[in-house]
Scaffold this motif. Structure first.
Motif, PDB file in Angstrom:
ATOM      1  N   PRO A  64      46.307 -44.177  17.598  1.00  0.00           N
ATOM      2  CA  PRO A  64      47.512 -43.475  18.070  1.00  0.00           C
ATOM      3  C   PRO A  64      48.418 -43.046  16.920  1.00  0.00           C
ATOM      4  O   PRO A  64      48.735 -43.831  16.034  1.00  0.00           O
ATOM      5  CB  PRO A  64      48.195 -44.515  18.963  1.00  0.00           C
ATOM      6  N   ILE A  65      48.853 -41.783  16.966  1.00  0.00           N
ATOM      7  CA  ILE A  65      49.754 -41.261  15.934  1.00  0.00           C
ATOM      8  C   ILE A  65      50.938 -40.520  16.547  1.00  0.00           C
ATOM      9  O   ILE A  65      51.689 -39.855  15.820  1.00  0.00           O
ATOM     10  CB  ILE A  65      49.006 -40.322  14.959  1.00  0.00           C
ATOM     11  N   ASP A  66      51.145 -40.649  17.851  1.00  0.00           N
ATOM     12  CA  ASP A  66      52.228 -39.909  18.500  1.00  0.00           C
ATOM     13  C   ASP A  66      53.595 -40.220  17.902  1.00  0.00           C
ATOM     14  O   ASP A  66      54.487 -39.364  17.881  1.00  0.00           O
ATOM     15  CB  ASP A  66      52.255 -40.197  20.002  1.00  0.00           C
ATOM     16  N   ALA A  67      53.791 -41.452  17.427  1.00  0.00           N
ATOM     17  CA  ALA A  67      55.091 -41.826  16.861  1.00  0.00           C
ATOM     18  C   ALA A  67      55.429 -41.045  15.605  1.00  0.00           C
ATOM     19  O   ALA A  67      56.590 -41.009  15.189  1.00  0.00           O
ATOM     20  CB  ALA A  67      55.109 -43.324  16.544  1.00  0.00           C
ATOM     21  N   PHE A  68      54.429 -40.386  15.026  1.00  0.00           N
ATOM     22  CA  PHE A  68      54.629 -39.714  13.743  1.00  0.00           C
ATOM     23  C   PHE A  68      54.696 -38.191  13.885  1.00  0.00           C
ATOM     24  O   PHE A  68      54.742 -37.481  12.883  1.00  0.00           O
ATOM     25  CB  PHE A  68      53.494 -40.081  12.786  1.00  0.00           C
ATOM     26  N   ARG A  69      54.741 -37.695  15.112  1.00  0.00           N
ATOM     27  CA  ARG A  69      54.731 -36.246  15.322  1.00  0.00           C
ATOM     28  C   ARG A  69      55.934 -35.574  14.678  1.00  0.00           C
ATOM     29  O   ARG A  69      57.036 -36.104  14.672  1.00  0.00           O
ATOM     30  CB  ARG A  69      54.735 -35.936  16.821  1.00  0.00           C
ATOM     31  N   ILE A  70      55.731 -34.380  14.183  1.00  0.00           N
ATOM     32  CA  ILE A  70      56.822 -33.639  13.554  1.00  0.00           C
ATOM     33  C   ILE A  70      57.873 -33.239  14.565  1.00  0.00           C
ATOM     34  O   ILE A  70      59.046 -33.025  14.225  1.00  0.00           O
ATOM     35  CB  ILE A  70      56.272 -32.402  12.802  1.00  0.00           C
ATOM     36  N   GLU A  71      57.504 -33.183  15.850  1.00  0.00           N
ATOM     37  CA  GLU A  71      58.460 -32.792  16.882  1.00  0.00           C
ATOM     38  C   GLU A  71      59.676 -33.704  16.944  1.00  0.00           C
ATOM     39  O   GLU A  71      60.729 -33.293  17.456  1.00  0.00           O
ATOM     40  CB  GLU A  71      57.788 -32.773  18.266  1.00  0.00           C
ATOM     41  N   ARG A  72      59.558 -34.912  16.450  1.00  0.00           N
ATOM     42  CA  ARG A  72      60.712 -35.808  16.513  1.00  0.00           C
ATOM     43  C   ARG A  72      61.850 -35.317  15.634  1.00  0.00           C
ATOM     44  O   ARG A  72      62.985 -35.778  15.781  1.00  0.00           O
ATOM     45  CB  ARG A  72      60.308 -37.236  16.138  1.00  0.00           C
ATOM     46  N   TYR A  73      61.571 -34.382  14.748  1.00  0.00           N
ATOM     47  CA  TYR A  73      62.603 -33.844  13.875  1.00  0.00           C
ATOM     48  C   TYR A  73      62.889 -32.365  14.120  1.00  0.00           C
ATOM     49  O   TYR A  73      63.808 -31.820  13.528  1.00  0.00           O
ATOM     50  CB  TYR A  73      62.192 -34.015  12.408  1.00  0.00           C
TER      51      TYR A  73
END
Length: 390
Positions: free
Chosen positions: A359-368
């Motif tokens: 899982p890598i969802d926590a690192f998505r660029i969308e969070r910024y």
């Protein structure tokens, strides 16, 4: 005269992330061109402290760091050298009861991830690590974490990728990267133009510039971790040390030199940093307080570097929210050496299979960014194509 190259994957940045991505892609037969402004592994990947630790990372990084731990165990097979990698154990120290409570809570939250954390009180520390300063209250020991030599390991990933057929170009500074609707076009001045179906943005502290050029501005900043190394001393320490809340870290190599880090260097331009006289004094004072045996030891070198940092101290890792075929991997926030090979493997999976095995969802660029969080159209994965290797 401009040289023009067609490839499947172009990679900007030859640090441990970009070079390991190239290596894993070549292991699957995917054509790759890697462009590095300096030498592979010469920037943050090669001048860091050399800690290879899982302990202390957030829960969201646990799957990534566990996979990296497995890959570090395969290091000679991957890059042809052991890189002075040792599973010495990582000891995270507490200076107060409050710090010990935080270490205990962290141990409880991370059970099940194979770190086997052992809490040690002051008496246990004195029995096992009698060379520590007297102001230490306790600690948490992770027996299979360790350290390695980044000056050996990071460049070796680039050499290993090249040996498998990656087109690795050092001393090539990318001046522009764009997408024309069908292919990426990456230029290095008037000398080189690379066209590719996929682009991996692994440019470290400079990656935010490329993300912004594709409409994905993020708050990446540069940090300058400060480090020093002593003359060879009689070996007294086999573990790698850290401190709850940060501040100082230390290890001793087989030759006897102690590598010590803590505090920050001073920026001397957008791409450069220097140790800074005031910061050097503070680091030396903190080191001798933690490790009294260092009193009177000669320091033979100080250094710093330029590393990309994100506000939440997690990397940006995954597909672009705006441009199909663009993948980001940057902002490892001073803790990228250990997870670097796993990040590279994730990038190869995103290209080849269209998804990551962890899982890598926590690192998505969308969070910024202000991009919509809905699905983004992506090109089919390499494994779904008929692909001819060079």
């Amino acid at each position: 005269m401009t040289q023009r190259i067609e490839t499947e994957v172009a990679i900007i940045g030859g640090g441990i992330v970009g070079a390991s991505a190239a290596l894993f892609l070549r292991r699957q037969g995917v054509p790759v061109v890697l462009l590095e402004a300096a030498l592979c592994g010469a920037k943050a990947s090669g001048v860091n402290y050399g800690g290879v630790r899982r302990q202390g990372r957030g829960l969201e990084q646990m799957p990534l760091t566990q996979r990296a731990h497995e890959l570090w165990g395969q290091l000679p097979e991957l890059i042809g050298i052991d890189g002075e990698y040792v599973r010495s154990g990582h000891l995270k120290l507490a200076f107060s009861d409050a710090d010990m409570a935080l270490l205990e809570a962290y141990r409880d939250r991370t059970r099940g991830f194979g770190m086997n954390l052992e809490l040690l009180d002051r008496r246990a520390l004195s029995q096992r690590f009698g060379w520590l300063g007297q102001n230490v209250a306790g600690g948490s020991f992770c027996p299979e974490d360790g350290h390695a030599n980044p000056r050996l390991v990071s460049p070796a990933f680039g050499r290993a990728a090249s040996a498998l057929g990656a087109d690795v170009r050092e001393g090539v500074r990318v001046t522009s990267a764009e997408h024309d609707g069908s292919r990426f076009i990456v230029r290095a001045g008037d000398e080189l133009e690379v066209r590719s179906r996929y682009l991996l943005n692994c440019a470290g502290a400079w990656a935010g510039r490329y993300a912004e050029s594709f409409g994905e501005a993020v708050p990446e900043t540069a940090i300058h971790p400060l480090m020093m190394v002593t003359e060879p001393l009689p070996v007294f320490m086999h573990v790698s040390l850290g401190v709850q809340g940060g501040g100082i870290y230390a290890r001793q190599v087989a030759r006897g030199n102690c590598v010590i880090g803590g505090g920050r260097g001073v920026s001397s331009g957008p791409d450069l940093a220097r140790p800074g006289r005031a910061n050097v004094g503070a680091l030396m004072a903190n080191a001798t307080q933690l490790l009294p045996v260092l009193q009177g030891a000669q320091v033979i070198r100080f250094w710093t570097g330029v590393e990309g940092n994100m506000p939440d101290h997690n990397p940006v890792l995954g597909p672009s929210a705006k441009v199909p075929g663009l993948f980001h991997a940057f902002g490892l926030s001073g803790a990228g050496f250990q997870i670097g090979p796993a990040v590279g493997e994730v990038l190869s999976e995103l290209v080849v299979r269209g998804q990551s095995s962890i899982p890598i969802d926590a690192f998505r660029i969308e969070r910024y960014t202000d991009a919509a969080h809905g699905a983004v159209a992506r090109p089919e994965s390499v494994r779904e194509q008929t692909l001819e290797s060079p």
